[in-house]
Scaffold this motif. Structure first.
Motif, short mmCIF file in Angstrom:
data_model
loop_
_atom_site.label_atom_id
_atom_site.label_comp_id
_atom_site.label_asym_id
_atom_site.label_seq_id
_atom_site.Cartn_x
_atom_site.Cartn_y
_atom_site.Cartn_z
N ASP A 1 -16.01 -0.15 1.40
CA ASP A 1 -16.56 -1.13 0.46
C ASP A 1 -16.84 -0.48 -0.89
OD1 ASP A 1 -17.41 -3.68 -0.29
OD2 ASP A 1 -19.51 -3.19 0.12
N GLY A 2 -16.02 0.51 -1.24
CA GLY A 2 -16.21 1.23 -2.49
C GLY A 2 -15.31 0.73 -3.60
N PRO A 3 -15.09 1.56 -4.61
CA PRO A 3 -14.29 1.14 -5.77
C PRO A 3 -12.81 1.05 -5.45
CG PRO A 3 -14.91 3.46 -5.95
CD PRO A 3 -15.66 2.91 -4.78
N ILE A 4 -12.17 0.07 -6.05
CA ILE A 4 -10.72 -0.02 -6.10
C ILE A 4 -10.37 0.31 -7.55
CG2 ILE A 4 -8.68 -1.46 -5.78
CD1 ILE A 4 -10.20 -0.94 -3.19
N SER A 5 -9.97 1.54 -7.77
CA SER A 5 -9.82 2.06 -9.13
C SER A 5 -8.37 1.95 -9.58
CB SER A 5 -10.28 3.52 -9.19
OG SER A 5 -10.27 4.00 -10.52
N LEU A 6 -8.13 1.08 -10.53
CA LEU A 6 -6.78 0.83 -11.03
C LEU A 6 -6.30 2.02 -11.86
CD1 LEU A 6 -4.40 -1.11 -11.46
CD2 LEU A 6 -5.70 -2.11 -13.36
N GLU A 7 -5.16 2.57 -11.46
CA GLU A 7 -4.56 3.69 -12.20
C GLU A 7 -3.16 3.26 -12.63
OE1 GLU A 7 -3.98 8.49 -11.90
OE2 GLU A 7 -3.77 7.34 -10.07
N ILE A 8 -2.92 3.28 -13.92
CA ILE A 8 -1.65 2.78 -14.47
C ILE A 8 -0.87 3.92 -15.11
CG2 ILE A 8 -0.64 1.38 -16.30
CD1 ILE A 8 -1.42 -0.23 -13.84
N GLU A 9 0.38 4.10 -14.64
CA GLU A 9 1.30 5.06 -15.25
C GLU A 9 2.70 4.43 -15.37
OE1 GLU A 9 1.16 9.17 -13.89
OE2 GLU A 9 -0.72 8.76 -12.86
N ASP A 10 2.74 3.13 -15.62
CA ASP A 10 3.99 2.40 -15.76
C ASP A 10 4.59 2.68 -17.14
OD1 ASP A 10 6.01 0.42 -16.05
OD2 ASP A 10 4.99 -0.88 -14.63
N LYS A 11 5.81 3.23 -17.17
CA LYS A 11 6.46 3.56 -18.43
C LYS A 11 7.28 2.41 -18.99
CE LYS A 11 5.07 7.86 -18.10
NZ LYS A 11 3.97 8.37 -18.96
N THR A 12 7.35 1.29 -18.25
CA THR A 12 8.24 0.21 -18.65
C THR A 12 7.56 -0.91 -19.43
OG1 THR A 12 7.94 -1.13 -16.63
CG2 THR A 12 9.57 0.65 -16.54
N MET A 13 6.25 -0.84 -19.59
CA MET A 13 5.55 -1.87 -20.34
C MET A 13 4.31 -1.28 -21.01
SD MET A 13 3.76 -4.22 -17.35
CE MET A 13 5.14 -4.26 -16.23
N ASP A 14 3.78 -2.00 -21.97
CA ASP A 14 2.54 -1.60 -22.64
C ASP A 14 1.42 -1.42 -21.63
OD1 ASP A 14 0.70 -1.62 -25.17
OD2 ASP A 14 -0.14 -3.14 -23.83
N ALA A 15 0.59 -0.38 -21.83
CA ALA A 15 -0.44 -0.03 -20.85
C ALA A 15 -1.41 -1.18 -20.61
CB ALA A 15 -1.19 1.21 -21.31
N LEU A 16 -1.87 -1.84 -21.67
CA LEU A 16 -2.84 -2.91 -21.49
C LEU A 16 -2.21 -4.10 -20.76
CD1 LEU A 16 -5.68 -3.92 -21.89
CD2 LEU A 16 -5.06 -4.68 -24.19
N THR A 17 -0.95 -4.37 -21.05
CA THR A 17 -0.24 -5.43 -20.33
C THR A 17 -0.17 -5.11 -18.84
OG1 THR A 17 1.08 -5.98 -22.27
CG2 THR A 17 1.94 -6.68 -20.13
N ALA A 18 0.18 -3.87 -18.52
CA ALA A 18 0.27 -3.45 -17.12
C ALA A 18 -1.08 -3.55 -16.43
CB ALA A 18 0.80 -2.02 -17.04
N ILE A 19 -2.14 -3.20 -17.14
CA ILE A 19 -3.49 -3.28 -16.58
C ILE A 19 -3.87 -4.73 -16.32
CG2 ILE A 19 -5.94 -2.96 -17.14
CD1 ILE A 19 -5.11 -0.30 -18.48
N LYS A 20 -3.61 -5.62 -17.27
CA LYS A 20 -3.97 -7.02 -17.10
C LYS A 20 -3.20 -7.66 -15.95
CE LYS A 20 -5.46 -8.02 -21.84
NZ LYS A 20 -5.16 -8.78 -23.08
N LYS A 21 -1.92 -7.38 -15.85
CA LYS A 21 -1.12 -7.93 -14.76
C LYS A 21 -1.62 -7.41 -13.41
CE LYS A 21 3.15 -8.90 -17.31
NZ LYS A 21 3.18 -10.33 -16.96
N SER A 22 -2.00 -6.14 -13.37
CA SER A 22 -2.51 -5.54 -12.14
C SER A 22 -3.87 -6.12 -11.76
CB SER A 22 -2.60 -4.02 -12.29
OG SER A 22 -1.33 -3.45 -12.54
N ILE A 23 -4.71 -6.37 -12.75
CA ILE A 23 -6.02 -6.98 -12.49
C ILE A 23 -5.84 -8.38 -11.92
CG2 ILE A 23 -8.08 -7.92 -13.59
CD1 ILE A 23 -8.06 -5.51 -15.47
#
Length: 315
Positions: A281-303
């Protein structure tokens, strides 16, 4: 479960802007890197150690946006048998000291990987049982370096008020799967657990769902939500032992991608469900290293995907 962000995904933003954006997009807690393999874009470790005012401003900024400092990350190879290893160990020790000053109880890092014998000057990752020299290397690494190191490090962590060290199941580390984590945990105690990152296990041929089942909730201390895509006509032909660097993503057999661009949503539903069943029941920590799209876009889609699969109402 809390929606966390490994803030290296927003490394192009200042600390202040990163905190503001994280709050705006629905992040609840932060995992912030202090150095080593991270450029530490949001943390000046030495300044934070030396100046109480810097620590106060740092925490005030996070708390004023309704966020929590979840963990400090000092991932590197502190057991590398050369000057780089010594430098990485210095960052580990400073990170522990800062955790005590900030009241942070959780550290994310790597187990470390020594050389193959006492005279080596580079690390040596054994990935096969043969030739027989591999057995000698493993015996040396575990009995003479890894376990003694972690016995001392656990005590150092306790002295700093740290209650959890989450080791990432990364390649080129002594701890890289469920079995090796449990082996180390048996030797040094339950303060050490897994930072379960399913993406690394994927290219090794494993599955994060099965890893979660093998570990159980008590041995999982942190989770990195990170996806990987096995590239068509390349992975099956050449396998996952990929040595082309990440900037050559069009040539690689696999790549890190935003959530849902590798494994589908059904897989992520099952992964999160199994974590919940295990008692995590701890953190689900999003880690983004996608080189194919803008980082914030990748984060928002993942969220967006995480909002659908984490069993709670985010409204």
């Amino acid at each position: 479960m809390r929606l966390c962000l490994n803030t290296d995904g927003l490394s192009h933003l200042s600390f202040e802007k990163m905190v503001e954006v994280s709050a705006e997009i629905g992040i609840e807690s932060l995992e912030i890197a202090c150095g080593n393999w991270s450029s530490s874009p949001h943390m000046d470790l030495d300044d934070m150690l030396d100046n109480a005012s810097s620590r106060e401003k740092f925490m005030d900024k996070i708390n004023s946006h309704g966020l929590v400092l979840e963990a400090l990350n000092c991932s590197g190879n502190q057991l590398e048998p050369n000057e780089e290893g010594k430098a990485h160990q210095a960052v580990v020790e400073k990170t522990f000291q800062l955790a005590e000053l900030l009241g942070v109880k959780s550290i994310v890092m790597m187990s470390g990987l020594p050389g193959g014998n006492a005279t080596d000057t580079t690390s040596n990752w054994v990935t096969t049982c043969w030739p027989l020299s591999c057995q000698e290397i493993l015996k040396y690494q575990w009995e003479e370096v890894l376990i003694p190191y972690w016995e001392k490090t656990v005590e150092m962590a306790k002295n700093c008020g740290i209650t959890s060290i989450a080791l990432e199941n990364h390649g080129a580390q002594c701890v890289y799967n469920a079995e090796t984590l449990l082996q180390l945990r048996k030797a040094v105690g339950p303060l050490v657990g897994m930072n379960l990152d399913p993406s690394h296990h994927m290219w090794m041929g494993g599955d994060g769902i099965d890893m979660a089942m093998a570990l159980g909730g008590e041995a999982i201390h942190h989770v990195h939500a990170k996806d990987l895509r096995k590239e068509k006509h390349k992975f099956a032909a050449n396998g996952g032992l990929e040595t082309k660097f990440f900037d050559r993503y069009t040539e690689r057999t696999w790549n890190y991608v935003a959530l849902g661009y590798g494994e589908d949503e059904r897989w992520w539903n099952e992964f999160i469900s199994v974590l919940s069943m295990s008692g995590y029941d701890g953190p689900i920590s999003l880690e983004i290293e996608d080189k194919t799209m803008d980082a914030l876009t990748a984060i928002k889609k993942s969220i967006d995907l995480l909002h659908r699969v984490i069993p709670r109402d985010f409204n």
